[in-house]
Scaffold this motif. Structure first.
Motif, PDB file in Angstrom:
ATOM      1  N   THR A  70      34.057 -50.259   2.579  1.00 50.13           N
ATOM      2  CA  THR A  70      32.770 -50.539   1.930  1.00 50.13           C
ATOM      3  C   THR A  70      32.468 -52.028   1.889  1.00 50.13           C
ATOM      4  OG1 THR A  70      32.884 -48.542   0.593  1.00 50.13           O
ATOM      5  CG2 THR A  70      31.496 -50.318  -0.244  1.00 50.13           C
ATOM      6  N   VAL A  71      33.497 -52.842   1.645  1.00 55.72           N
ATOM      7  CA  VAL A  71      33.314 -54.286   1.526  1.00 55.72           C
ATOM      8  C   VAL A  71      34.313 -54.998   2.430  1.00 55.72           C
ATOM      9  CG1 VAL A  71      32.517 -54.070  -0.861  1.00 55.72           C
ATOM     10  CG2 VAL A  71      34.949 -54.551  -0.409  1.00 55.72           C
ATOM     11  N   CYS A  72      34.174 -56.303   2.505  1.00 58.21           N
ATOM     12  CA  CYS A  72      35.194 -57.168   3.092  1.00 58.21           C
ATOM     13  C   CYS A  72      35.798 -57.987   1.954  1.00 58.21           C
ATOM     14  CB  CYS A  72      34.612 -58.107   4.141  1.00 58.21           C
ATOM     15  SG  CYS A  72      33.988 -57.289   5.627  1.00 58.21           S
ATOM     16  N   VAL A  73      37.118 -58.115   1.945  1.00 58.42           N
ATOM     17  CA  VAL A  73      37.808 -58.924   0.936  1.00 58.42           C
ATOM     18  C   VAL A  73      38.699 -59.923   1.665  1.00 58.42           C
ATOM     19  CG1 VAL A  73      39.253 -58.936  -1.120  1.00 58.42           C
ATOM     20  CG2 VAL A  73      37.836 -56.931  -0.618  1.00 58.42           C
ATOM     21  N   SER A  74      38.402 -61.192   1.490  1.00 63.62           N
ATOM     22  CA  SER A  74      39.119 -62.252   2.202  1.00 63.62           C
ATOM     23  C   SER A  74      39.851 -63.125   1.183  1.00 63.62           C
ATOM     24  CB  SER A  74      38.136 -63.093   3.013  1.00 63.62           C
ATOM     25  OG  SER A  74      37.358 -62.258   3.872  1.00 63.62           O
ATOM     26  N   VAL A  75      41.144 -63.363   1.417  1.00 63.16           N
ATOM     27  CA  VAL A  75      41.996 -64.038   0.442  1.00 63.16           C
ATOM     28  C   VAL A  75      42.590 -65.313   1.031  1.00 63.16           C
ATOM     29  CG1 VAL A  75      43.974 -63.774  -1.114  1.00 63.16           C
ATOM     30  CG2 VAL A  75      42.559 -61.777  -0.536  1.00 63.16           C
ATOM     31  N   LEU A  89      46.652 -58.919  -5.220  1.00 61.13           N
ATOM     32  CA  LEU A  89      46.214 -60.263  -5.561  1.00 61.13           C
ATOM     33  C   LEU A  89      47.269 -60.957  -6.415  1.00 61.13           C
ATOM     34  CD1 LEU A  89      42.453 -59.605  -6.382  1.00 61.13           C
ATOM     35  CD2 LEU A  89      43.476 -60.314  -4.210  1.00 61.13           C
ATOM     36  N   GLU A  90      47.359 -62.287  -6.248  1.00 64.56           N
ATOM     37  CA  GLU A  90      48.347 -63.076  -6.966  1.00 64.56           C
ATOM     38  C   GLU A  90      47.661 -64.205  -7.730  1.00 64.56           C
ATOM     39  OE1 GLU A  90      51.199 -64.482  -4.169  1.00 64.56           O
ATOM     40  OE2 GLU A  90      51.826 -62.464  -3.527  1.00 64.56           O
ATOM     41  N   PRO A  91      48.306 -64.731  -8.777  1.00 64.15           N
ATOM     42  CA  PRO A  91      47.730 -65.869  -9.500  1.00 64.15           C
ATOM     43  C   PRO A  91      47.419 -67.028  -8.545  1.00 64.15           C
ATOM     44  CG  PRO A  91      49.597 -64.979 -10.707  1.00 64.15           C
ATOM     45  CD  PRO A  91      49.581 -64.285  -9.372  1.00 64.15           C
ATOM     46  N   GLY A  92      46.273 -67.634  -8.727  1.00 63.60           N
ATOM     47  CA  GLY A  92      45.875 -68.765  -7.895  1.00 63.60           C
ATOM     48  C   GLY A  92      45.144 -68.392  -6.629  1.00 63.60           C
ATOM     49  N   ASP A  93      45.082 -67.105  -6.300  1.00 65.22           N
ATOM     50  CA  ASP A  93      44.365 -66.699  -5.086  1.00 65.22           C
ATOM     51  C   ASP A  93      42.875 -67.030  -5.197  1.00 65.22           C
ATOM     52  OD1 ASP A  93      46.559 -65.665  -3.778  1.00 65.22           O
ATOM     53  OD2 ASP A  93      46.106 -63.564  -4.209  1.00 65.22           O
ATOM     54  N   ILE A  94      42.291 -67.380  -4.072  1.00 70.20           N
ATOM     55  CA  ILE A  94      40.838 -67.497  -3.968  1.00 70.20           C
ATOM     56  C   ILE A  94      40.373 -66.295  -3.153  1.00 70.20           C
ATOM     57  CG2 ILE A  94      41.041 -69.115  -2.002  1.00 70.20           C
ATOM     58  CD1 ILE A  94      38.344 -70.319  -2.922  1.00 70.20           C
ATOM     59  N   VAL A  95      39.467 -65.524  -3.735  1.00 72.68           N
ATOM     60  CA  VAL A  95      39.094 -64.221  -3.181  1.00 72.68           C
ATOM     61  C   VAL A  95      37.589 -64.174  -2.929  1.00 72.68           C
ATOM     62  CG1 VAL A  95      39.174 -61.721  -3.529  1.00 72.68           C
ATOM     63  CG2 VAL A  95      40.938 -63.181  -4.564  1.00 72.68           C
ATOM     64  N   SER A  96      37.198 -63.915  -1.699  1.00 72.24           N
ATOM     65  CA  SER A  96      35.785 -63.749  -1.361  1.00 72.24           C
ATOM     66  C   SER A  96      35.518 -62.279  -1.059  1.00 72.24           C
ATOM     67  CB  SER A  96      35.403 -64.599  -0.149  1.00 72.24           C
ATOM     68  OG  SER A  96      35.537 -65.983  -0.441  1.00 72.24           O
ATOM     69  N   ILE A  97      34.479 -61.744  -1.675  1.00 70.96           N
ATOM     70  CA  ILE A  97      34.099 -60.347  -1.473  1.00 70.96           C
ATOM     71  C   ILE A  97      32.676 -60.306  -0.926  1.00 70.96           C
ATOM     72  CG2 ILE A  97      33.863 -58.069  -2.516  1.00 70.96           C
ATOM     73  CD1 ILE A  97      35.615 -59.042  -4.800  1.00 70.96           C
ATOM     74  N   ASP A  98      32.508 -59.609   0.175  1.00 74.89           N
ATOM     75  CA  ASP A  98      31.213 -59.468   0.849  1.00 74.89           C
ATOM     76  C   ASP A  98      30.832 -57.995   0.814  1.00 74.89           C
ATOM     77  OD1 ASP A  98      28.980 -59.839   2.413  1.00 74.89           O
ATOM     78  OD2 ASP A  98      30.061 -60.543   4.180  1.00 74.89           O
ATOM     79  N   ALA A  99      29.616 -57.702   0.341  1.00 77.03           N
ATOM     80  CA  ALA A  99      29.194 -56.307   0.204  1.00 77.03           C
ATOM     81  C   ALA A  99      27.758 -56.133   0.669  1.00 77.03           C
ATOM     82  CB  ALA A  99      29.322 -55.843  -1.253  1.00 77.03           C
ATOM     83  N   GLY A 100      27.429 -54.905   1.038  1.00 75.79           N
ATOM     84  CA  GLY A 100      26.059 -54.600   1.422  1.00 75.79           C
ATOM     85  C   GLY A 100      25.765 -53.133   1.196  1.00 75.79           C
ATOM     86  N   ALA A 101      24.516 -52.844   0.853  1.00 77.67           N
ATOM     87  CA  ALA A 101      24.110 -51.457   0.617  1.00 77.67           C
ATOM     88  C   ALA A 101      22.834 -51.153   1.383  1.00 77.67           C
ATOM     89  CB  ALA A 101      23.890 -51.215  -0.875  1.00 77.67           C
ATOM     90  N   HIS A 103      19.683 -48.522   1.298  1.00 84.98           N
ATOM     91  CA  HIS A 103      19.001 -47.564   0.426  1.00 84.98           C
ATOM     92  C   HIS A 103      17.638 -47.249   1.022  1.00 84.98           C
ATOM     93  CE1 HIS A 103      16.520 -46.425  -3.157  1.00 84.98           C
ATOM     94  NE2 HIS A 103      17.602 -45.720  -3.430  1.00 84.98           N
ATOM     95  N   ARG A 104      17.436 -45.989   1.367  1.00 88.30           N
ATOM     96  CA  ARG A 104      16.179 -45.530   1.951  1.00 88.30           C
ATOM     97  C   ARG A 104      15.757 -46.374   3.161  1.00 88.30           C
ATOM     98  NH1 ARG A 104      12.651 -43.936  -3.501  1.00 88.30           N
ATOM     99  NH2 ARG A 104      14.119 -42.349  -4.251  1.00 88.30           N
ATOM    100  N   GLY A 105      16.764 -46.714   3.962  1.00 89.80           N
ATOM    101  CA  GLY A 105      16.482 -47.402   5.215  1.00 89.80           C
ATOM    102  C   GLY A 105      16.363 -48.901   5.128  1.00 89.80           C
ATOM    103  N   TRP A 106      16.601 -49.481   3.944  1.00 92.21           N
ATOM    104  CA  TRP A 106      16.514 -50.935   3.779  1.00 92.21           C
ATOM    105  C   TRP A 106      17.845 -51.469   3.272  1.00 92.21           C
ATOM    106  CZ3 TRP A 106      12.518 -53.385   5.880  1.00 92.21           C
ATOM    107  CH2 TRP A 106      11.366 -52.641   6.144  1.00 92.21           C
ATOM    108  N   ASN A 107      18.123 -52.739   3.570  1.00 93.06           N
ATOM    109  CA  ASN A 107      19.457 -53.282   3.358  1.00 93.06           C
ATOM    110  C   ASN A 107      19.508 -54.469   2.403  1.00 93.06           C
ATOM    111  OD1 ASN A 107      21.499 -52.038   5.524  1.00 93.06           O
ATOM    112  ND2 ASN A 107      19.451 -52.130   6.433  1.00 93.06           N
ATOM    113  N   GLY A 108      20.653 -54.584   1.742  1.00 94.26           N
ATOM    114  CA  GLY A 108      20.992 -55.765   0.954  1.00 94.26           C
ATOM    115  C   GLY A 108      22.336 -56.292   1.416  1.00 94.26           C
ATOM    116  N   ASP A 109      22.589 -57.583   1.225  1.00 98.29           N
ATOM    117  CA  ASP A 109      23.835 -58.204   1.686  1.00 98.29           C
ATOM    118  C   ASP A 109      24.109 -59.409   0.794  1.00 98.29           C
ATOM    119  OD1 ASP A 109      26.060 -58.843   3.199  1.00 98.29           O
ATOM    120  OD2 ASP A 109      24.951 -59.485   4.971  1.00 98.29           O
ATOM    121  N   SER A 110      25.320 -59.492   0.241  1.00 99.30           N
ATOM    122  CA  SER A 110      25.645 -60.583  -0.671  1.00 99.30           C
ATOM    123  C   SER A 110      27.149 -60.790  -0.713  1.00 99.30           C
ATOM    124  CB  SER A 110      25.116 -60.267  -2.082  1.00 99.30           C
ATOM    125  OG  SER A 110      25.302 -61.342  -2.970  1.00 99.30           O
ATOM    126  N   ALA A 111      27.580 -61.983  -1.132  1.00101.51           N
ATOM    127  CA  ALA A 111      29.004 -62.284  -1.228  1.00101.51           C
ATOM    128  C   ALA A 111      29.268 -63.235  -2.384  1.00101.51           C
ATOM    129  CB  ALA A 111      29.523 -62.893   0.079  1.00101.51           C
TER     130      ALA A 111
END
Length: 277
Positions: A70-75, A89-101, A103-111
């Motif tokens: 469903t998403v991308c998770v980059s560490v 996940l570990e203490p001090g990790d920097i985590v980027s999450i990218d997601a998109g949905a 709905h009724r043929g239209w898209n969203g994208d955010s991270a």
């Protein structure tokens, strides 16, 4: 360079893009709430998936051939396109999450990017938090520029200026850029995160862009890991990724993937988002 009418949406189409943007934001919020040491990246993926399904949408990432999550998770040294799995996940990790949905043929994208606390390594945490802060600020600088830009290239120039003004010597990924968004998650035009000779298409009502600076603490040189997806820095330094989908309309700009339309993020730049009518 000529650009067809296809990159500009009608007012009705812009309104149709509000819901997938909000669903995307909600999915990221659900994943963000779970981020803690010991949580797996696959658990973050499941939390986002539950939200997207419950809102009557589907992950547009799963519409990309060969990608089943469903998403991308980059560490840490992974900047973008990290595949969720059993990594804890570990203490001090920097985590980027990218997601998109979709709905009724239209898209969203955010991270988003989140840094986990680590009392044993406060210096590392501070450095990574600054990297995330600079990246996020450059995103909002680009969105603010879009409000008055004549061409899409003005966005990239604003992002680069914002990053360079930090004085940190960060690298900006060159091979991975933002994009238009609408019926498809990835549409024309490309949205570079740096200044280019080509000014790009005209900024006018109906334009919707996914603006997404990807910034690294060291060299911008990257490679794709053996999984065929994950993009990591060659020098092993940390990366940060922030993204929003933004619509230009007759009244101004509106951040589709922010519940407040981008009001909080744009306030430091003296820009007020205007709801889509």
């Amino acid at each position: 360079m000529g650009f067809g009418r296809g990159i500009y949406k009608t007012p009705a189409q812009l309104r149709a893009m509000i819901e997938p943007g909000l669903i995307t934001a909600a999915a990221l919020d659900a994943a963000r709430e779970l981020i803690a040491p010991g949580v797996t990246t696959l658990e973050l993926d499941a939390a986002a998936a539950d939200v997207i399904r419950s809102r009557g949408a589907r992950s547009n990432f799963q519409l990309v051939r060969g990608y089943r999550h469903t998403v991308c998770v980059s560490v840490n040294e992974q900047v973008v396109h990290g595949i969720p799995g059993n990594r804890e996940l570990e203490p001090g990790d920097i985590v980027s999450i990218d997601a998109g949905a979709e709905h009724r043929g239209w898209n969203g994208d955010s991270a988003i990017t989140v840094v986990l606390p680590d009392p044993a390594r406060p210096g590392v945490v501070a450095e990574r938090e600054e990297l995330s802060r600079v990246t996020a600020r450059s995103l909002w600088a680009g969105i603010a520029a879009l409000a008055t830009a004549r061409h899409v290239g003005d966005v990239g120039a604003a992002i680069q200026d914002s990053i360079e003004q930090s004085g940190q010597g960060y690298g900006i990924l060159r091979e991975y850029v933002g994009h238009g968004i609408g019926r498809k998650m990835h549409e024309a035009p490309s949205v570079f995160n740096y200044r280019t000779a080509d000014p790009g298409p005209e900024v006018r009502p109906g334009l919707v862009l996914a603006i997404e600076p990807m910034v690294v603490a060291g060299s911008d040189a990257t490679f794709v890991e053996d999984d065929g997806w994950t993009v990591s820095t060659i020098d092993g330094t940390a990366g940060s990724h922030w993204e929003h989908s933004v619509a230009v309309h007759d009244g101004g700009v509106w951040v589709l993937t922010a519940p407040d339309g981008g009001a909080a993020g744009l306030a430091p730049f003296g820009v007020a988002p205007v709801p889509i009518g």
